[in-house]
Design an enzyme around this catalytic site. Structure first.
Site, PDB file in Angstrom:
ATOM      1  N   LEU A   1       0.835  -1.206   0.000  1.00 47.37           N
ATOM      2  CA  LEU A   1       0.000   0.000   0.000  1.00 47.37           C
ATOM      3  C   LEU A   1       0.864   1.247   0.000  1.00 47.37           C
ATOM      4  O   LEU A   1       0.459   2.294  -0.510  1.00 47.37           O
ATOM      5  CB  LEU A   1      -0.900   0.019   1.241  1.00 47.37           C
ATOM      6  CG  LEU A   1      -2.209  -0.758   1.145  1.00 47.37           C
ATOM      7  CD1 LEU A   1      -2.909  -0.767   2.493  1.00 47.37           C
ATOM      8  CD2 LEU A   1      -3.122  -0.138   0.089  1.00 47.37           C
ATOM      9  N   GLY A   2       2.043   1.149   0.606  1.00 49.40           N
ATOM     10  CA  GLY A   2       2.897   2.329   0.644  1.00 49.40           C
ATOM     11  C   GLY A   2       4.165   2.081   1.430  1.00 49.40           C
ATOM     12  O   GLY A   2       4.357   1.018   2.019  1.00 49.40           O
TER      13      GLY A   2
ATOM     14  N   GLN B   1       1.593  -3.334  22.467  1.00 49.27           N
ATOM     15  CA  GLN B   1       0.710  -4.375  21.916  1.00 49.27           C
ATOM     16  C   GLN B   1       1.539  -5.434  21.225  1.00 49.27           C
ATOM     17  O   GLN B   1       2.667  -5.182  20.799  1.00 49.27           O
ATOM     18  CB  GLN B   1      -0.351  -3.767  20.997  1.00 49.27           C
ATOM     19  CG  GLN B   1       0.163  -3.218  19.684  1.00 49.27           C
ATOM     20  CD  GLN B   1      -0.959  -2.585  18.838  1.00 49.27           C
ATOM     21  OE1 GLN B   1      -1.752  -1.778  19.317  1.00 49.27           O
ATOM     22  NE2 GLN B   1      -1.018  -2.978  17.576  1.00 49.27           N
TER      23      GLN B   1
ATOM     24  N   HIS C   1       5.163   8.023   9.379  1.00 49.11           N
ATOM     25  CA  HIS C   1       6.543   7.507   9.353  1.00 49.11           C
ATOM     26  C   HIS C   1       7.524   8.598   8.937  1.00 49.11           C
ATOM     27  O   HIS C   1       8.601   8.741   9.519  1.00 49.11           O
ATOM     28  CB  HIS C   1       6.660   6.364   8.326  1.00 49.11           C
ATOM     29  CG  HIS C   1       6.101   5.053   8.758  1.00 49.11           C
ATOM     30  ND1 HIS C   1       6.350   4.494   9.986  1.00 49.11           N
ATOM     31  CD2 HIS C   1       5.316   4.161   8.095  1.00 49.11           C
ATOM     32  CE1 HIS C   1       5.746   3.305  10.066  1.00 49.11           C
ATOM     33  NE2 HIS C   1       5.104   3.093   8.933  1.00 49.11           N
TER      34      HIS C   1
ATOM     35  N   GLU D   1       1.740   6.743   6.238  1.00 48.11           N
ATOM     36  CA  GLU D   1       3.101   6.894   5.702  1.00 48.11           C
ATOM     37  C   GLU D   1       3.702   8.258   6.055  1.00 48.11           C
ATOM     38  O   GLU D   1       4.895   8.361   6.310  1.00 48.11           O
ATOM     39  CB  GLU D   1       3.112   6.672   4.186  1.00 48.11           C
ATOM     40  CG  GLU D   1       2.650   5.282   3.733  1.00 48.11           C
ATOM     41  CD  GLU D   1       3.433   4.135   4.349  1.00 48.11           C
ATOM     42  OE1 GLU D   1       4.556   4.377   4.838  1.00 48.11           O
ATOM     43  OE2 GLU D   1       2.920   3.002   4.359  1.00 48.11           O
TER      44      GLU D   1
END
Ligand SMILES: [Zn+2]
Length: 423
Positions: A204-205, A270, A246, A243
């Site tokens: 997706l990216g 998690q 990030h 993204e």
């Protein structure tokens, strides 16, 4: 599972997955599409590992950024005022092989809108944040605007469109180079580079963290992940939100390890990534009773099931814009400001001989002028029987009665008027 995608995503390691490679040769289009709709798949960490392997100095640059971030987080007075919003000019590189991949401007604008809503907590679905996490949900004070001025100072729509022969890109960064079928990055100290293209292998990216190389700085997203795109479950523009997170130094919320550390204090630990749309609460790693923050943009859930950043994530991102921060130069970028319409100076034309009897020569320097030319008399009447030949740069004035005339020269950018005398 992630190792499997790693092998697919990094071409140089393709030999690590020969069986998968064989399957892909037999059924590549079907496999790509199947993966694209099955689970969120972001190659950011794989790209980071590959970059660290080839650029040993990058680890130290990232460590320095981390140290600066720690200082910023520990010293509230060093933080930017909460009222100060960072506005980041964005250039969108649309690299397309088919017309479907040539994302229309309306969808690009919708993508910028989603980024702004998500980063400002004005997204409509922010109301879905469970009460246990509502106090942590934050406006990051970071906003985005399509560039209005290109690196040369000229007006721009903020969208660069490039046709490519490349049918499918990978995380190898070819999309970031015009010479490799992509589109060269604009300077990262003035713009966020966002590439939209056909990413293969179910990606997706992916993004590049602060501390990487300038030529590859930015974010790549699957063209169909923009709002209204065709990537089912991932077509509300949240891939770009993830993204860009990030790009602004956020890690995946599970810390890319079992019960890992995402370097943010107000996100629960998690166990691993969440996909789809989990039911609240989902307790792992002793994080009860509220459990995983699977609705965070930095998890792997469906677009409609992620709707928050936390205060801690906002602080981490904003450290980049403090004095000495890795992206502080963007604060003074003029990329989002339209250039003032330049008062165009008239081209320096010469007309000779003047007075003229047979022909009038029109030159710019020593060359004839490629323009449309009209001749007017003193009453403002256009004289249609007078012709200008652009090839020779001559006006035939033999048919004109003696007198004073005006020449209107239109080269498509400037309208210039000159007078001459016919003898
Ligand atoms: Zn990611």
């Amino acid at each position: 599972m992630k190792k499997h995608f790693y092998a697919l995503a990094v071409a140089s390691l393709a030999l690590a997955a020969p069986v998968v490679a064989q399957q892909r040769m037999a059924q590549q289009p079907a496999l790509d599409q199947l993966q694209a709709v099955q689970n969120r798949n972001c190659a950011t960490m794989d790209v980071l590992q590959a970059q660290l392997a080839t650029d040993p100095a990058m680890a130290q640059r990232m460590a320095n950024i981390e140290a600066q971030t720690r200082v910023f987080e520990a010293n509230p007075t060093a933080r930017r005022g909460t009222s100060a919003t960072v506005i980041i000019p964005v250039v969108v590189h649309v690299v397309y092989n088919t017309s479907a991949q040539n994302v229309p401007l309306a969808q690009i604008e919708a993508q910028i809108r989603v980024l702004n809503e998500d980063f400002a907590k004005t997204n409509a679905d922010a109301s879905l944040v469970p009460a246990a996490f509502a106090g942590a949900a934050a406006n990051t004070n970071i906003q985005f605007v399509l560039a209005k001025r290109d690196p040369s100072g000229n007006a721009t729509s903020g969208v660069v469109r490039r046709s490519t022969k490349t049918r499918s890109f990978s995380s190898n960064d070819f999309v970031k180079y015009t010479s490799k079928g992509g589109s060269d990055a604009w300077p990262r100290d003035r713009y966020l580079n966002l590439w939209l293209c056909n990413l293969g292998q179910g990606l997706l990216g992916y993004a590049q963290f602060p501390g990487g190389a300038a030529a590859t700085d930015g974010v790549v997203c699957l063209y169909s992940s923009v709002p209204g795109g065709t990537a089912s479950n991932y077509n509300k523009g949240r891939t770009a939100t993830h993204e860009v997170g990030h790009w602004l130094n956020l890690r995946h919320i599970w810390g890319d390890a079992t019960c890992g550390n995402d370097l943010v204090s107000d996100t629960p630990t998690q166990q691993t990534s969440n996909g789809g749309c989990p039911t609240f609460p989902k307790v792992t790693c002793s994080n009860g009773p509220s459990g995983d923050m699977f609705m965070n943009y930095m998890d792997y859930t469906y677009d409609r099931c992620m709707y928050m950043f936390t205060t801690g994530q906002g602080t981490r991102m904003n450290a980049l814009f403090a004095t000495g921060g890795a992206r502080a130069a963007l604060l003074t970028s003029t990329g989002g400001i339209a250039p003032r319409t330049a008062l165009s100076s008239a081209p320096a034309y010469s007309l000779f001989p003047n007075p003229a009897t047979d022909v009038l020569n029109l030159r710019q320097g020593t060359t004839s002028v490629n323009a449309s030319v009209a001749v007017y008399d003193v009453h403002g009447q256009q004289l249609k029987n007078v012709r200008y030949d652009a090839a020779s740069g001559q006006v035939d004035v033999r048919a004109l009665p003696k007198g004073i005339y005006r020449l209107a020269i239109n080269d498509g950018q400037h309208l210039t008027q000159r007078s001459f005398i016919k003898e």
